[in-house]
Design an enzyme around this catalytic site. Structure first.
Site, PDB file in Angstrom:
ATOM      1  N   SER A 143      -6.587   3.961  -5.601  1.00  0.00           N
ATOM      2  CA  SER A 143      -6.045   4.732  -4.477  1.00  0.00           C
ATOM      3  C   SER A 143      -6.201   6.226  -4.705  1.00  0.00           C
ATOM      4  O   SER A 143      -6.498   6.977  -3.787  1.00  0.00           O
ATOM      5  CB  SER A 143      -4.565   4.413  -4.256  1.00  0.00           C
ATOM      6  OG  SER A 143      -4.424   3.207  -3.546  1.00  0.00           O
ATOM      7  N   GLN A 144      -5.976   6.648  -5.937  1.00  0.00           N
ATOM      8  CA  GLN A 144      -6.091   8.070  -6.273  1.00  0.00           C
ATOM      9  C   GLN A 144      -7.502   8.572  -5.931  1.00  0.00           C
ATOM     10  O   GLN A 144      -7.666   9.599  -5.267  1.00  0.00           O
ATOM     11  CB  GLN A 144      -5.795   8.258  -7.769  1.00  0.00           C
ATOM     12  CG  GLN A 144      -5.954   9.690  -8.285  1.00  0.00           C
ATOM     13  CD  GLN A 144      -4.864  10.624  -7.759  1.00  0.00           C
ATOM     14  OE1 GLN A 144      -3.708  10.214  -7.666  1.00  0.00           O
ATOM     15  NE2 GLN A 144      -5.229  11.843  -7.392  1.00  0.00           N
ATOM     16  N   GLU A 145      -8.511   7.812  -6.355  1.00  0.00           N
ATOM     17  CA  GLU A 145      -9.902   8.202  -6.102  1.00  0.00           C
ATOM     18  C   GLU A 145     -10.193   8.215  -4.606  1.00  0.00           C
ATOM     19  O   GLU A 145     -10.818   9.139  -4.084  1.00  0.00           O
ATOM     20  CB  GLU A 145     -10.860   7.227  -6.797  1.00  0.00           C
ATOM     21  CG  GLU A 145     -10.899   7.416  -8.311  1.00  0.00           C
ATOM     22  CD  GLU A 145     -11.738   6.338  -9.005  1.00  0.00           C
ATOM     23  OE1 GLU A 145     -11.666   6.261 -10.233  1.00  0.00           O
ATOM     24  OE2 GLU A 145     -12.444   5.577  -8.301  1.00  0.00           O
ATOM     25  N   GLN A 153      -8.080   8.393  -1.951  1.00  0.00           N
ATOM     26  CA  GLN A 153      -7.365   9.416  -1.189  1.00  0.00           C
ATOM     27  C   GLN A 153      -7.929  10.818  -1.481  1.00  0.00           C
ATOM     28  O   GLN A 153      -8.026  11.654  -0.580  1.00  0.00           O
ATOM     29  CB  GLN A 153      -5.857   9.369  -1.499  1.00  0.00           C
ATOM     30  CG  GLN A 153      -5.185   8.086  -1.015  1.00  0.00           C
ATOM     31  CD  GLN A 153      -3.694   8.273  -0.729  1.00  0.00           C
ATOM     32  OE1 GLN A 153      -3.228   9.373  -0.456  1.00  0.00           O
ATOM     33  NE2 GLN A 153      -2.941   7.187  -0.772  1.00  0.00           N
ATOM     34  N   VAL A 208      -2.560   1.980   6.982  1.00  0.00           N
ATOM     35  CA  VAL A 208      -3.626   1.701   6.011  1.00  0.00           C
ATOM     36  C   VAL A 208      -4.970   1.925   6.683  1.00  0.00           C
ATOM     37  O   VAL A 208      -5.215   1.431   7.792  1.00  0.00           O
ATOM     38  CB  VAL A 208      -3.534   0.251   5.476  1.00  0.00           C
ATOM     39  CG1 VAL A 208      -4.716  -0.061   4.562  1.00  0.00           C
ATOM     40  CG2 VAL A 208      -2.219   0.039   4.729  1.00  0.00           C
ATOM     41  N   ILE A 209      -5.825   2.684   6.008  1.00  0.00           N
ATOM     42  CA  ILE A 209      -7.171   2.935   6.506  1.00  0.00           C
ATOM     43  C   ILE A 209      -8.091   3.063   5.299  1.00  0.00           C
ATOM     44  O   ILE A 209      -7.652   3.477   4.223  1.00  0.00           O
ATOM     45  CB  ILE A 209      -7.214   4.228   7.373  1.00  0.00           C
ATOM     46  CG1 ILE A 209      -8.560   4.375   8.083  1.00  0.00           C
ATOM     47  CG2 ILE A 209      -6.885   5.465   6.544  1.00  0.00           C
ATOM     48  CD1 ILE A 209      -8.570   5.465   9.164  1.00  0.00           C
ATOM     49  N   CYS A 210      -9.336   2.653   5.465  1.00  0.00           N
ATOM     50  CA  CYS A 210     -10.300   2.759   4.374  1.00  0.00           C
ATOM     51  C   CYS A 210     -10.693   4.228   4.221  1.00  0.00           C
ATOM     52  O   CYS A 210     -11.552   4.735   4.949  1.00  0.00           O
ATOM     53  CB  CYS A 210     -11.514   1.888   4.662  1.00  0.00           C
ATOM     54  SG  CYS A 210     -12.734   1.950   3.340  1.00  0.00           S
ATOM     55  N   ALA A 211     -10.060   4.914   3.267  1.00  0.00           N
ATOM     56  CA  ALA A 211     -10.232   6.360   3.138  1.00  0.00           C
ATOM     57  C   ALA A 211     -11.669   6.731   2.772  1.00  0.00           C
ATOM     58  O   ALA A 211     -12.163   7.779   3.171  1.00  0.00           O
ATOM     59  CB  ALA A 211      -9.254   6.918   2.098  1.00  0.00           C
ATOM     60  N   HIS A 232       0.830  -1.207   0.000  1.00  0.00           N
ATOM     61  CA  HIS A 232       0.000   0.000   0.000  1.00  0.00           C
ATOM     62  C   HIS A 232       0.871   1.267   0.000  1.00  0.00           C
ATOM     63  O   HIS A 232       1.932   1.282   0.615  1.00  0.00           O
ATOM     64  CB  HIS A 232      -0.916   0.030   1.231  1.00  0.00           C
ATOM     65  CG  HIS A 232      -2.081  -0.919   1.122  1.00  0.00           C
ATOM     66  ND1 HIS A 232      -1.925  -2.283   1.175  1.00  0.00           N
ATOM     67  CD2 HIS A 232      -3.399  -0.685   0.940  1.00  0.00           C
ATOM     68  CE1 HIS A 232      -3.115  -2.855   1.036  1.00  0.00           C
ATOM     69  NE2 HIS A 232      -4.027  -1.914   0.897  1.00  0.00           N
TER      70      HIS A 232
END
Lengths: 176, 176
Positions: free
Chosen positions: B84-86, B88, B120-123, B67
């Site tokens: 990840s882009q979306e 974050q 790591v966290i569910c953004a 990650h």
């Protein structure tokens, strides 16, 4: 590269350097970073082998499915990883004539249809004729033994990729 | 996307579609293809969860190390995966002011130094303030419990990515 240099790498640099020793499976090198410090290159390699062996059958098949076809679409379109590109080229997979290309396509398709994963072989240790012969022979295996056979090839590929990283680094240092 | 459509995918198409439901770990979706046919999306997700749980601690840490940092170098340089882009961006990680950016950098560095894997966290399920608060709190955990905590977040991210793939496909089909 001395092993103490390897042991001093952050996980980020370690994965950058060793992330593709098993094709498209950075998870594996990222996992074995947990086992630092490594005694030597053989110890590092043993941890990769141990990790692969610890996976359930589905995980071993998953590793195989991360591999490209030999002489397949990715080679033609130039979308192989750098390592695979060099290995397949060295085995002559990029200079097949149209009959050889068709034969490889047919054998690969038959293999994938039968086993549900692509044919994997250490291309650096085999020439074109060996590859076709082994592909034809291994097609006759049962699924379980063939999975294990293919994983042995993954380990040979990994071993050479590991050595390549360390040796080219030594070369670089010598040339300084 | 009906589950029978998923079940009919070749492993190549399956990995193309689901390969990043666990960040940069195509090995995992490639592995669970072995368990077709899936009864439904929940069954598919259960196989991912089961596979992750079957890994040794080093393997779980390996997943975490695949990650990117939250609000880290990859976000700044645009080299995150699309997913990840979306995620974050949705959590506001791309609009931190310089003080917030520095705070995230320091907390991330402290976390990585302490645990040997990134935070790591569910953004998608947290806003900027939640993320900073949880990062500060989780820094106090011991390594074992924190590894498990982080893996729970990986599963939440995976669940939403799976749903996203299936739902956007339904949208596509409805718009036809």
């Amino acid at each position: 590269m001395e092993i103490n240099v390897v042991n001093a790498l952050t996980y980020e640099d370690f994965v950058k350097l060793f992330g593709n020793v098993v094709e498209k499976c950075p998870l594996i090198s990222a996992a074995i970073w947990s086992h630092r410090p490594f005694k030597d290159l053989a110890d590092l390699e043993a941890h990769v082998t141990e990790f692969i062996d610890s996976l359930p059958d589905s995980g071993k098949e998953g590793i195989l499915r991360c591999h490209p076809d030999l002489a397949g679409r990715d080679l033609q379109s130039g979308t192989l990883t750098r390592e695979s590109q060099e290995e397949q080229s060295q085995a002559g997979m990029n200079t097949l004539d149209s009959a050889e290309g068709l034969q490889m396509y047919r054998l690969n398709s038959e293999y994938k249809e039968r086993f549900g994963f692509p044919f994997v072989i250490c291309a650096r240790l085999n020439n074109k004729a060996d590859i076709v012969r082994q592909l034809s022979e291994r097609l006759k295996n049962d699924r379980g033994p063939e999975r294990e056979r293919a994983i042995e090839e993954v380990k040979k590929i990994c071993s050479l990729r590991l050595r390549n990283i360390v040796l080219s680094d030594i070369q670089t240092q010598t040339n300084k």
